[in-house]
Design a protein around this motif. Sequence first.
Motif, PDB file in Angstrom:
ATOM      1  N   ILE A   1      -5.639  -8.088  -4.539  1.00  0.00           N
ATOM      2  CA  ILE A   1      -6.331  -6.795  -5.240  1.00  0.00           C
ATOM      3  C   ILE A   1      -7.549  -6.542  -4.577  1.00  0.00           C
ATOM      4  O   ILE A   1      -7.700  -5.362  -4.307  1.00  0.00           O
TER       5      ILE A   1
ATOM      6  N   VAL B   1      -0.651  -2.463 -12.453  1.00  0.00           N
ATOM      7  CA  VAL B   1      -0.730  -3.266 -11.074  1.00  0.00           C
ATOM      8  C   VAL B   1      -0.937  -4.547 -11.456  1.00  0.00           C
ATOM      9  O   VAL B   1      -1.772  -4.868 -12.347  1.00  0.00           O
TER      10      VAL B   1
ATOM     11  N   LEU C   1      -6.690   1.066  -3.310  1.00  0.00           N
ATOM     12  CA  LEU C   1      -6.509   0.839  -4.659  1.00  0.00           C
ATOM     13  C   LEU C   1      -7.619   1.389  -5.612  1.00  0.00           C
ATOM     14  O   LEU C   1      -8.846   1.182  -5.427  1.00  0.00           O
TER      15      LEU C   1
ATOM     16  N   SER D   1      -8.480  -3.086  -2.685  1.00  0.00           N
ATOM     17  CA  SER D   1      -9.580  -2.403  -3.280  1.00  0.00           C
ATOM     18  C   SER D   1     -10.560  -2.081  -2.295  1.00  0.00           C
ATOM     19  O   SER D   1     -10.907  -0.945  -2.092  1.00  0.00           O
TER      20      SER D   1
ATOM     21  N   GLU E   1       0.679  -1.334   0.150  1.00  0.00           N
ATOM     22  CA  GLU E   1       0.073  -0.017   0.087  1.00  0.00           C
ATOM     23  C   GLU E   1       0.800   1.289   0.105  1.00  0.00           C
ATOM     24  O   GLU E   1       0.603   2.301  -0.686  1.00  0.00           O
TER      25      GLU E   1
ATOM     26  N   LEU F   1       2.160   1.702  -3.319  1.00  0.00           N
ATOM     27  CA  LEU F   1       1.295   2.483  -4.338  1.00  0.00           C
ATOM     28  C   LEU F   1       1.123   3.929  -4.256  1.00  0.00           C
ATOM     29  O   LEU F   1       1.141   4.665  -5.115  1.00  0.00           O
TER      30      LEU F   1
ATOM     31  N   THR G   1      -9.179   1.775  -9.179  1.00  0.00           N
ATOM     32  CA  THR G   1      -9.052   1.460 -10.430  1.00  0.00           C
ATOM     33  C   THR G   1     -10.424   1.787 -11.387  1.00  0.00           C
ATOM     34  O   THR G   1     -10.323   1.250 -12.572  1.00  0.00           O
TER      35      THR G   1
END
Length: 583
Positions: A283, A276, A292, A287, A265, A268, A294
């Motif tokens: 994932i 990724v 995360l 998320s 994390e 990121l 996306t």
Amino acid sequence: MRLSIGQVHRNVLALASSRSCFVLGDRLSFRMLSQQRAAGFHQTAWRGSQIVEDRGGPLTLASLEVQNRVEYGKKEKMARTGGPKPSSRGSSLNVKPRVSSSLNMKPRVSSLNVKPAKSALPKSTGIKKTLKVDEALFSAKSFEELGLPPLLVDRLNKEGLTAPTEVQSAAIPIIAQKHDVVIQSYTGSGKTLAYLLPILSEIGPLKRPMEQDNSEKRSGIEAVIIAPSRELGMQIVREVEKILGPNDKRLVQQLVGGANRSRQEEALKKNKPIIVVGTPGRISEISAAGKLHTHGCRFLVLDEVDQLLSFNYREDMHRILEHVGKKPGTTSRDILGPLARRSERQTILVSATIPFSVIRAARSWGHDPVLIRAKSVLPLDSITVPRPALSQTDANSSSPSNSVNQAAVGSLPPSLEHYYCTAKVQHKVDTLRRCIHALEAQTVIAFMNNTKPLKDVVFKLEARGIKATELHGDLGKLARSTVLKKFKDGEFRVLVTNELSARGLDVPECDLVVNLDLPTDSTHYAHRAGRTGRLGRKGIVVTICEENEAFVVRKMRKQLAVAIKPCEFTEGELVVHKEEDEE
């Protein structure tokens, strides 16, 4: 006193309604909840349209499959799936057909007095893309001919990659046309670069000049690549880093299970990657924690997609498919939400074996998907998808339409030689040793079905002077990485492993694969065999089985349409016997 049929019917309904909360309440609600949960990701591949019609619920991943069936003119298949008609059940239960308008099934819902809405299907809105296939590119001799940007071609040349493989020549131009695709090719044929190169042509520092002008408009993660195992995920990351170079390798971030989540994390947040690569669980976990983002993702790649369709990944994959490439401004309550979300991304499915479940999933998750094989590109709607087997007889049928093993045909590297020999259980390791010496194999992968016997096999090989090591899921992430590195560097001659290494393990130097235990089916045989003979190299696959298991090998030989020859190892040589009659 006699009662009419109508009176009996009314009395039964009254009694049921008055006692349902006491007698059936908990059980019924639990059953309905189970059906709702089961109608998500896992059902996309196999369930028929009657589930969606019966439930009358909102659009889900399962309902998208029905829409694609209608889109490709498969209404007659929906009528054959059996079960009550939705119009009759809908009127008696007074259920609002919220799916019916998007399915555009006017005649079947007229009795419910629902005004049909405008169809939400891609085909009806006129956004279907024209498939342009330049067959001359199938024989391309360089990456320049495929239209890759100069900076990317220069990077490939520096890495010694000058000529594309057959699957790369077919896939790169089609992906560049923004088509959703399914890539099928044998293991070791270059499928990873087949999807990485067109993606890196659109994003990152090596992209096309025309894309450079739009770079400021986009920010955040632009590609998500999902792999079923840590080893495959890390291997994909290394491929991307190798192409990007040391100065830009921070632009790709691995999110695999077994590693420190907090560090991932932090990376990121610090590195701000554009790609990724990870496993479904990690994932989905990051998320869900809001770390995360996306929604603006342009590419979603599912590598080894047939594995990702398994029940174990259902919930994680459902979340990923619902969030990656979500169109800004849509909400989960919007009936067009799933269709709108997937329209913002390009979906790429990849595997050496493509069972019918993958074809169904591709139709559900993509717009007019295209099936890409070496020197072959065709629309996915041209492939007939059979109904699931309804009985044990159908499931065991040897016909191509009902056999999942048919997916393995054509998935084997063409340069392999296949053999099998028989031995008692206690003599298998000694047979393995004689096999290695007779074939003069230097890099060997031996497969077993369970974890416990691995250590014993390694001990026996070491006692006979053959350096060996074991690899399995119980080892920690660092230990597994160390074992793989030492094996690739030649410190060990034999790697004894289980099904963990059957997919994604890339050891180009491997010249021999040995099955100490029989694979469960021909698909698993194909994936194991694909660890050798990679990128056009020669390789040998030997299966060591007991006498009473030989018929299984002969059965797989027939299913895979390859010659698996009986043999034995005597006096340091391979002796091939005459082919036995197939059963």
